[in-house]
Structure formats: structure tokens, C-alpha cells
Design an enzyme around this catalytic site. Structure first.
Site, short mmCIF file in Angstrom:
data_model
loop_
_atom_site.label_atom_id
_atom_site.label_comp_id
_atom_site.label_asym_id
_atom_site.label_seq_id
_atom_site.Cartn_x
_atom_site.Cartn_y
_atom_site.Cartn_z
CG HIS A 17 -1.90 -1.01 1.39
ND1 HIS A 17 -2.05 -1.77 2.53
CD2 HIS A 17 -2.88 -1.44 0.54
CE1 HIS A 17 -3.07 -2.61 2.38
NE2 HIS A 17 -3.58 -2.44 1.18
CE LYS A 41 -12.51 -7.08 4.27
NZ LYS A 41 -12.01 -6.43 3.05
NE ARG A 90 -2.49 -7.66 -4.28
CZ ARG A 90 -3.33 -7.99 -3.32
NH1 ARG A 90 -2.90 -8.18 -2.10
NH2 ARG A 90 -4.60 -8.18 -3.59
CB SER A 128 -4.18 -6.40 4.89
OG SER A 128 -3.84 -5.14 4.40
O1 PNS Z 1 -8.68 -2.90 0.34
P1 PNS Z 1 -9.98 -3.36 -0.29
O2 PNS Z 1 -10.86 -3.99 0.76
O3 PNS Z 1 -9.78 -4.21 -1.51
O4 PNS Z 1 -10.72 -2.00 -0.79
C1 PNS Z 1 -11.93 -2.06 -1.47
C2 PNS Z 1 -12.60 -0.67 -1.56
C3 PNS Z 1 -12.64 0.02 -0.21
C4 PNS Z 1 -11.81 0.19 -2.52
C5 PNS Z 1 -14.02 -0.90 -2.11
O5 PNS Z 1 -14.62 -1.93 -1.39
C6 PNS Z 1 -14.92 0.32 -2.05
O6 PNS Z 1 -14.71 1.28 -2.76
N1 PNS Z 1 -15.94 0.26 -1.17
C7 PNS Z 1 -16.89 1.33 -0.98
C8 PNS Z 1 -18.27 0.93 -1.50
C9 PNS Z 1 -18.42 1.25 -2.98
O7 PNS Z 1 -18.20 2.36 -3.42
N2 PNS Z 1 -18.80 0.23 -3.78
C10 PNS Z 1 -19.02 0.42 -5.19
C11 PNS Z 1 -17.88 -0.07 -6.05
S1 PNS Z 1 -18.07 -1.81 -6.32
#
Ligand code: PNS
Length: 164
Positions: A17, A41, A90, A128
Site C-alpha cells: 500500500h 467486515k 499485484r 493485509s
Molecule cells: O482494500 P480493499 O478492501 O480491496 O478496498 C476495497 C474498496 C474500499 C476500494 C471498495 O470496497 C470500495 O470502494 N468500497 C466502498 C463501497 C463502494 O463504493 N462500492 C461500489 C464499487 S463496487
């Protein structure tokens, strides 16, 4: 001003990150690290702890700020007047999920662009969840996460263990 967001769960922030945040800060004038508040979560660190860990490791990057958000990413971006999402890739296996998310965000707001950065080779195996798993079983997490937050991770995992 050219602004971007690096969104994620960051539970906890890893060197992968941090690499993407650092590189984004060289490309954009201002980078916001957006930490998702996701009550569904189960996280190791609560959102304030995650934000504070990130703040500590980005304190020397002047154009990076850290904030939490809940709900849709595009709504938070609208509030902050940010139009670009930066995500790290990645491996090919990340592609499908990221592709889906970027298309969904584009559908919700066509003004938003998602930019992908290939993760550095040395971080391409990092996540993570793997860091938490290694730490949980007493493995060494040096080189996987920023050095200064290793004691916080070890302490938190000890606390969680004690409660079981
Ligand atoms: O580190 P992660 O858990 O892969 O991050 C995922 C994240 C936070 C980028 C994604 O889950 C997100 O943007 N969540 C907010 C909800 C949202 O906007 N959803 C619509 C897009 S599918």
C-alpha cells in the site's frame, strides 16, 4: 489541483500500500488515503486505529492526507472534489475484481477515472490478510509492513489471542 484517492480497507497498511501511496504522491498534487468503514467486515484494527497507523507512516509525505469514509466511494470523492482513483495491481488475479469495481464506479459516475499502478515486484505477493496470518502464527513480518507499526500489529494480535 490534480487530486487522487487511494481507497482501501488497510487492515493494516502494508509496504505494498505504502509503495502505491508514495508513487501516487509523485504523480498527483494531492493524494487522499481513504479508509473504508465497513461494519460488515470484521477487522483486526478499528477504523481510527487504521487511520492513525497510516498517518504515522505517511507523515513525511507532505501531499498525502488520510481520512475514513463510509458508503459509496464515489460519494466521498464528490464531497472531496476528487476525480481519480488509484489502485495497485499485484497480479493478473487482481484484475477481474478491480476491473469490475472500476466499471461499477464509472457507471455510478462517468466523470471518475480509475488508474492502475503495477505493484513493485517485491510487494507483489503481499496482502493485509497474509500479513495478519503470518503475525498470528508468530512468523516474522519485517519487510512486509512499515517497521514502525510492527509493534502495534504484534500487540493487537496478542490482545486478540488473549480474548480467545
Ligand atoms: O482494500 P480493499 O478492501 O480491496 O478496498 C476495497 C474498496 C474500499 C476500494 C471498495 O470496497 C470500495 O470502494 N468500497 C466502498 C463501497 C463502494 O463504493 N462500492 C461500489 C464499487 S463496487
Amino acid at each position: 489541483m490534480n487530486k487522487a484517492i487511494c481507497p482501501g480497507s488497510f487492515d493494516p497498511i502494508t509496504n505494498g500500500h505504502l509503495d502505491i501511496i508514495n508513487r501516487s504522491a509523485r504523480v498527483f498534487d494531492e493524494v487522499t488515503v481513504g479508509v473504508l468503514i465497513n461494519p460488515e467486515k470484521k477487522a483486526l484494527f478499528n477504523v481510527d486505529e487504521r487511520v492513525n497507523l497510516i498517518k504515522r507512516v505517511v507523515k513525511n509525505i507532505p501531499n498525502v492526507k488520510v481520512e475514513s469514509f463510509s458508503g459509496l466511494l464515489i460519494d466521498f470523492m464528490k464531497e472531496k472534489k476528487i476525480k481519480v482513483i488509484v489502485k495497485g495491481l499485484r497480479a493478473v488475479s487482481d484484475f477481474e475484481y478491480e476491473f469490475q469495481m472500476s466499471l461499477m464506479n464509472k457507471k455510478l459516475n462517468p466523470d471518475i477515472e480509475t488508474v492502475f499502478m503495477m505493484s513493485s515486484a517485491m510487494n507483489s505477493f503481499l496482502s493485509s490478510s497474509s500479513v495478519k496470518q503470518v503475525a498470528m502464527f508468530g512468523g516474522c513480518i519485517r519487510g512486509l509492513v512499515p517497521e514502525e507499526i510492527i509493534p502495534d500489529i504484534v500487540k493487537k494480535i496478542d490482545e486478540v489471542h488473549k480474548n480467545y
